[in-house]
Enzyme design. Sequence first.
Site, mmCIF file in Angstrom:
data_model
loop_
_atom_site.group_PDB
_atom_site.id
_atom_site.type_symbol
_atom_site.label_atom_id
_atom_site.label_comp_id
_atom_site.label_asym_id
_atom_site.label_seq_id
_atom_site.Cartn_x
_atom_site.Cartn_y
_atom_site.Cartn_z
ATOM 1 N N HIS A 120 90.732 -10.039 17.020
ATOM 2 C CA HIS A 120 90.101 -10.234 15.718
ATOM 3 C C HIS A 120 89.058 -11.335 15.789
ATOM 4 C CE1 HIS A 120 93.830 -12.563 16.049
ATOM 5 N NE2 HIS A 120 93.201 -13.515 15.389
ATOM 6 N N HIS A 122 87.374 -14.219 13.433
ATOM 7 C CA HIS A 122 87.482 -15.012 12.208
ATOM 8 C C HIS A 122 86.077 -15.271 11.675
ATOM 9 C CE1 HIS A 122 91.710 -16.505 12.800
ATOM 10 N NE2 HIS A 122 91.413 -16.286 14.077
#
Length: 156
Positions: A120, A122
């Site tokens: 992922h 951020h």
Amino acid sequence: MVACRRMRTGDLEVMNSSPDYDSANIFAKILRGEAPCYKVFEDERTFAFLDIMPQAEGHTLVIPKFGAADVFRLPSEDLAATIITTQRVAGAVKKAFAAPGVMIAQLNGSAAGQTVFHLHFHILPRFNGIDMRMHARGMADCETLAAHAERIKAVL
Ligand code: 5GP
């Protein structure tokens, strides 16, 4: 948290995964619709939603639908799609929160601080003189997260 009406993704499947991928992680559950989230964007290969323990208002996560623990295990087409979505969503977060700066971060391995093993990015709005909160600590309240998701979606 039970009272929260976070959006379910609607039984999405993780599209594919690398051989060593553990599909029991929370982001895989979000992709499969087994866990709720505050979604802000989705396309064929990627998905974006608010971090439930934001380090700043508008802290958003962008993930590939392909199941890969880290950047080294993600096929290049999915990595390209994920960074393109990150650029697009980061622009919307910047606008929605009138942020002069945006931090984009991506951690690989527990030694680097990674805690959820589905790759992922951020996205964090940043303001001069305002520090980020601690990583993955305080849970935000449901109403605030819902309102922030709407703000981002409105400018996407
Ligand atoms: P990492 O440490 O792996 O780079 O970041 C994982 C992030 O996922 C953290 O910022 C943490 O706050 C967030 N997170 C952990 N559990 C959940 C969850 O159930 N829902 C959402 N939306 N975010 C989560």
